[in-house]
Motif scaffolding. Structure first.
Motif, PDB file in Angstrom:
ATOM      1  N   PRO A  73       7.158  24.276  -7.682  1.00 41.65           N
ATOM      2  CA  PRO A  73       6.273  24.297  -6.507  1.00 41.65           C
ATOM      3  C   PRO A  73       5.990  22.917  -5.928  1.00 41.65           C
ATOM      4  CG  PRO A  73       5.013  24.746  -8.504  1.00 41.65           C
ATOM      5  CD  PRO A  73       6.459  24.764  -8.900  1.00 41.65           C
ATOM      6  N   TYR A  74       6.248  21.841  -6.701  1.00 38.87           N
ATOM      7  CA  TYR A  74       5.966  20.481  -6.240  1.00 38.87           C
ATOM      8  C   TYR A  74       7.121  19.889  -5.431  1.00 38.87           C
ATOM      9  CZ  TYR A  74       4.587  15.547  -6.424  1.00 38.87           C
ATOM     10  OH  TYR A  74       4.251  14.266  -6.096  1.00 38.87           O
ATOM     11  N   MET A  75       8.287  20.537  -5.466  1.00 41.84           N
ATOM     12  CA  MET A  75       9.485  19.992  -4.827  1.00 41.84           C
ATOM     13  C   MET A  75       9.228  19.511  -3.397  1.00 41.84           C
ATOM     14  SD  MET A  75      12.380  20.015  -6.617  1.00 41.84           S
ATOM     15  CE  MET A  75      12.979  20.647  -8.188  1.00 41.84           C
ATOM     16  N   GLU A  76       8.597  20.352  -2.575  1.00 39.96           N
ATOM     17  CA  GLU A  76       8.410  20.020  -1.164  1.00 39.96           C
ATOM     18  C   GLU A  76       7.326  18.971  -0.930  1.00 39.96           C
ATOM     19  OE1 GLU A  76       7.690  23.608   0.979  1.00 39.96           O
ATOM     20  OE2 GLU A  76       9.807  24.157   1.042  1.00 39.96           O
ATOM     21  N   TYR A  77       6.562  18.646  -1.956  1.00 37.05           N
ATOM     22  CA  TYR A  77       5.467  17.682  -1.817  1.00 37.05           C
ATOM     23  C   TYR A  77       5.845  16.300  -2.355  1.00 37.05           C
ATOM     24  CZ  TYR A  77       2.623  21.869  -1.055  1.00 37.05           C
ATOM     25  OH  TYR A  77       2.108  23.045  -0.568  1.00 37.05           O
ATOM     26  N   HIS A  78       7.010  16.183  -2.971  1.00 38.06           N
ATOM     27  CA  HIS A  78       7.386  14.932  -3.623  1.00 38.06           C
ATOM     28  C   HIS A  78       7.890  13.919  -2.608  1.00 38.06           C
ATOM     29  CE1 HIS A  78      10.184  12.428  -6.239  1.00 38.06           C
ATOM     30  NE2 HIS A  78       8.961  12.152  -6.630  1.00 38.06           N
ATOM     31  N   PRO A  79       7.253  12.742  -2.493  1.00 37.38           N
ATOM     32  CA  PRO A  79       7.650  11.754  -1.480  1.00 37.38           C
ATOM     33  C   PRO A  79       9.086  11.274  -1.623  1.00 37.38           C
ATOM     34  CG  PRO A  79       5.502  11.220  -2.401  1.00 37.38           C
ATOM     35  CD  PRO A  79       6.056  12.322  -3.239  1.00 37.38           C
ATOM     36  N   GLY A  80       9.654  11.344  -2.847  1.00 37.77           N
ATOM     37  CA  GLY A  80      11.018  10.892  -3.051  1.00 37.77           C
ATOM     38  C   GLY A  80      12.055  11.965  -2.810  1.00 37.77           C
ATOM     39  N   ASN A 116       0.851  -1.181   0.000  1.00 35.08           N
ATOM     40  CA  ASN A 116       0.000   0.000   0.000  1.00 35.08           C
ATOM     41  C   ASN A 116       0.889   1.234   0.000  1.00 35.08           C
ATOM     42  OD1 ASN A 116      -2.309  -1.545   0.149  1.00 35.08           O
ATOM     43  ND2 ASN A 116      -2.196  -1.682   2.362  1.00 35.08           N
ATOM     44  N   VAL A 117       1.515   1.525  -1.145  1.00 31.87           N
ATOM     45  CA  VAL A 117       2.446   2.642  -1.209  1.00 31.87           C
ATOM     46  C   VAL A 117       1.715   3.911  -1.579  1.00 31.87           C
ATOM     47  CG1 VAL A 117       4.442   1.253  -1.795  1.00 31.87           C
ATOM     48  CG2 VAL A 117       2.982   2.079  -3.612  1.00 31.87           C
ATOM     49  N   PRO A 118       2.165   5.067  -1.081  1.00 33.32           N
ATOM     50  CA  PRO A 118       1.487   6.314  -1.411  1.00 33.32           C
ATOM     51  C   PRO A 118       1.567   6.618  -2.890  1.00 33.32           C
ATOM     52  CG  PRO A 118       3.029   6.591   0.439  1.00 33.32           C
ATOM     53  CD  PRO A 118       3.297   5.265  -0.174  1.00 33.32           C
ATOM     54  N   ALA A 119       0.475   7.084  -3.464  1.00 33.55           N
ATOM     55  CA  ALA A 119       0.498   7.507  -4.856  1.00 33.55           C
ATOM     56  C   ALA A 119       1.275   8.806  -4.954  1.00 33.55           C
ATOM     57  CB  ALA A 119      -0.927   7.716  -5.357  1.00 33.55           C
ATOM     58  N   GLN A 120       1.948   9.018  -6.090  1.00 33.92           N
ATOM     59  CA  GLN A 120       2.702  10.247  -6.255  1.00 33.92           C
ATOM     60  C   GLN A 120       2.712  10.620  -7.728  1.00 33.92           C
ATOM     61  OE1 GLN A 120       6.513   8.680  -4.755  1.00 33.92           O
ATOM     62  NE2 GLN A 120       7.292   9.031  -6.783  1.00 33.92           N
ATOM     63  N   ALA A 121       3.152  11.840  -8.031  1.00 39.71           N
ATOM     64  CA  ALA A 121       3.055  12.355  -9.389  1.00 39.71           C
ATOM     65  C   ALA A 121       4.313  12.161 -10.193  1.00 39.71           C
ATOM     66  CB  ALA A 121       2.709  13.835  -9.353  1.00 39.71           C
ATOM     67  N   PHE A 122       5.445  11.867  -9.543  1.00 38.01           N
ATOM     68  CA  PHE A 122       6.674  11.626 -10.284  1.00 38.01           C
ATOM     69  C   PHE A 122       7.483  10.604  -9.522  1.00 38.01           C
ATOM     70  CE2 PHE A 122       9.221  13.093 -13.780  1.00 38.01           C
ATOM     71  CZ  PHE A 122      10.494  12.682 -13.455  1.00 38.01           C
ATOM     72  N   PRO A 123       8.048   9.595 -10.203  1.00 36.84           N
ATOM     73  CA  PRO A 123       8.697   8.511  -9.493  1.00 36.84           C
ATOM     74  C   PRO A 123      10.018   8.918  -8.876  1.00 36.84           C
ATOM     75  CG  PRO A 123       9.072   8.279 -11.823  1.00 36.84           C
ATOM     76  CD  PRO A 123       8.148   9.450 -11.646  1.00 36.84           C
ATOM     77  N   ALA A 124      10.334   8.300  -7.758  1.00 40.34           N
ATOM     78  CA  ALA A 124      11.655   8.458  -7.169  1.00 40.34           C
ATOM     79  C   ALA A 124      12.436   7.203  -7.487  1.00 40.34           C
ATOM     80  CB  ALA A 124      11.522   8.626  -5.655  1.00 40.34           C
TER      81      ALA A 124
END
Length: 523
Positions: free
Chosen positions: A84-91, A3-11
């Protein structure tokens, strides 16, 4: 699957993590969750810095925006300002910076190509990459018009992979009787089976996706006339011939199969195909533990989809106006070792074991679904192949939490189909006893089948003397993964949170196991 968090760009992580297929999460600041990001995109704030304008971006212009405070990335021809997405990216921002000022499509596709970046980053869209001028080409005259070629199973030249693969390119034909229409696909590949063919019929549109190793051969047609919902799939495994039988609603002779739709009669890599979704109905929801439930979804009657062992599907939901996608591995309805073939239930339903995170974004929405509600389910994906276990003597499984889900079908398969198997051992890591999934079924399976053994490892036991304690370690594994005899053929499967998987793989490498002897389930 996890159950991994969904995100907008892969790490994609380090080389070691890329090899394992996993990634590490970076702790986010308060107020930087996925829901917080969605709220920001809905706030009306100018996230591109262009005041709503869309521009054509040259390679030279893209390259100028390669800093953390000014970062543009191109994905499939679209340019986004991800600053603006930098701080929201889980990776973490370092992962995004790997593609800063460049075309990040390949990096994006390495991990989680399924993420709907277009929805997640739509308010960050700068524009399209400017097309480079190309030399004009003279088209050769064809004997048949393109539509005629498509509907008679002739693959256009621009769809052929290359000259060396031309003889292996699939083709198709069709024929009819008064009551039936049969589509025949000549895959030219031995060993075809029902798991390698996915059929969907929706709103008069027929979609047939044949998976041939790492390639996808797609037929996509708007049928000439209506057909009934039930569709039959026949496969001649030895010659690789696939037959899709449709029942006519009316006794009308068809002059042609239908009109070609997008990507019809194309033969490309599976990773380039993109995901296809259909709506599945929730028919039951039962508790497994205090925070994990079993969801049973019914496939549409006009869909043929069988998920192979070790493969996962994606669930898609629209939450706060944004499409969110997450991977899950279907499980069997139970653990059992007394059957030889998949039950009929497996071909009409998907069963998912899902942990509900009360403060999460995706799983509470799943939990709120009522019986009879629908959810979008994708085709399956995965790198695991049954050939990896068919000649095994020893199989070791390392699972943490819902990383147990890929092990369910794998256990059922190997214990009933792998003749030379001597040992199957599962080391199952959880926080407390209450978190153990299907503990009773696992213990019953160990009693029924002498080849199977299970060990439960708890990191936060409620009381002393309840079994082994701790976390994954080299000392635990060195005792657990011993071969039944010298040089026996072995496979070790690992699934859990990214740090668990990474540590497990490193410990196994330190113990002398080769890459071929270790498989990590990731999405």
């Amino acid at each position: 699957m996890l159950n991994v968090p969904a995100q907008a760009f892969p790490a994609s992580g380090s080389q070691q993590r890329a090899a394992a297929g996993g990634r590490s999460k970076v702790p986010l600041k308060p107020g930087r969750s996925l829901m917080d990001w969605i709220r920001l995109t809905k706030s009306g704030k100018d996230l591109t810095g262009l005041k709503g304008r869309l521009i054509d971006v040259t390679e030279e212009e893209l390259a100028k925006h390669s800093k953390k405070d000014d970062c543009w990335i191109c994905i499939r021809g679209l340019v986004y300002n991800v600053t603006p997405y930098m701080e929201y990216h889980p990776g973490g921002d370092d992962e995004l910076m790997r593609a800063a000022g460049t075309d990040g499509t390949d990096l994006f596709d390495q991990v989680h190509r399924w993420v709907n970046y277009e929805s997640m980053l739509k308010e960050c869209l700068v524009g399209r990459m400017a097309l480079k001028p190309v030399a004009a080409t003279i088209e050769t005259c064809c004997a048949l018009p393109e539509e005629k070629k498509l509907l008679n199973g002739i693959l256009p030249k621009n769809k052929v992979l290359d000259t060396s693969s031309k003889d292996l390119t699939p083709s198709y034909d069709w024929f009819q009787t008064d009551y039936l229409v049969t589509v025949v696909i000549y895959t030219k590949q031995k060993g075809m089976n029902s798991e390698m063919v996915i059929v969907d019929h929706q709103d008069g549109r027929l979609r047939i996706d044949s998976i041939l190793r790492d390639y996808s051969y797609l037929l996509h047609i708007e049928l000439s006339y209506a057909v009934q919902e039930d569709i039959t799939v026949h496969i001649a495994e030895k010659v690789g011939k696939v037959e899709i039988v449709l029942k006519k609603k009316d006794n009308i002779p068809w002059s042609k199969l239908g009109q070609p739709l997008n990507s019809h009669n194309s033969f490309i890599k599976c990773t380039d195909r993109g995901l296809y979704y259909r709506k599945c109905k929730l028919i039951s929801k039962t508790e497994v533990t205090h925070d994990t439930k079993l969801f049973c979804l019914m496939l549409p009657q006009s869909t043929h989809l069988q998920v192979p062992v070790g493969h996962h599907i994606y669930l898609k939901q629209v939450i706060a106006g944004t499409e969110i996608v997450k991977p899950y591995t279907p499980v069997s309805c139970s653990l059992k070792s007394d059957f030889k073939e998949p039950s009929h239930h497996d071909s009409t339903h998907l069963i998912l074991m899902i942990k509900i995170y009360p403060n999460g974004l995706f799983t509470p929405e799943l939990d709120h679904l009522q019986i009879g509600d629908y959810i979008s389910v994708s085709n399956s994906e995965g790198s695991f192949k049954k050939s990896q276990v068919q000649t095994l003597e020893d199989l070791f499984l390392l699972a943490a939490g819902t990383g147990f889900t890929p092990m369910v079908k794998l256990l059922n398969y190997v214990l009933t189909n792998v003749c030379g198997l001597r040992t199957v051992k599962l080391m199952f890591f959880n926080k407390t006893e209450d978190d153990i999934l299907w503990r009773n079924q696992l213990e019953q399976l160990a009693l029924r089948d002498k080849r199977f053994e299970v060990q439960f490892i708890l990191s936060e036991p409620k009381k002393e003397g309840t079994g082994k304690q701790g976390k994954i370690s080299s000392s635990l594994l060195s005792e657990f993964v011993k071969r039944s005899k010298k040089d026996s053929k072995v496979l070790i499967c690992v699934c859990g949170p990214a740090p668990f998987t990474e540590q497990g793989i490193q410990f196994l490498q330190d113990l002398g196991y080769s890459k071929e002897e270790v498989h990590s389930f990731t999405a």
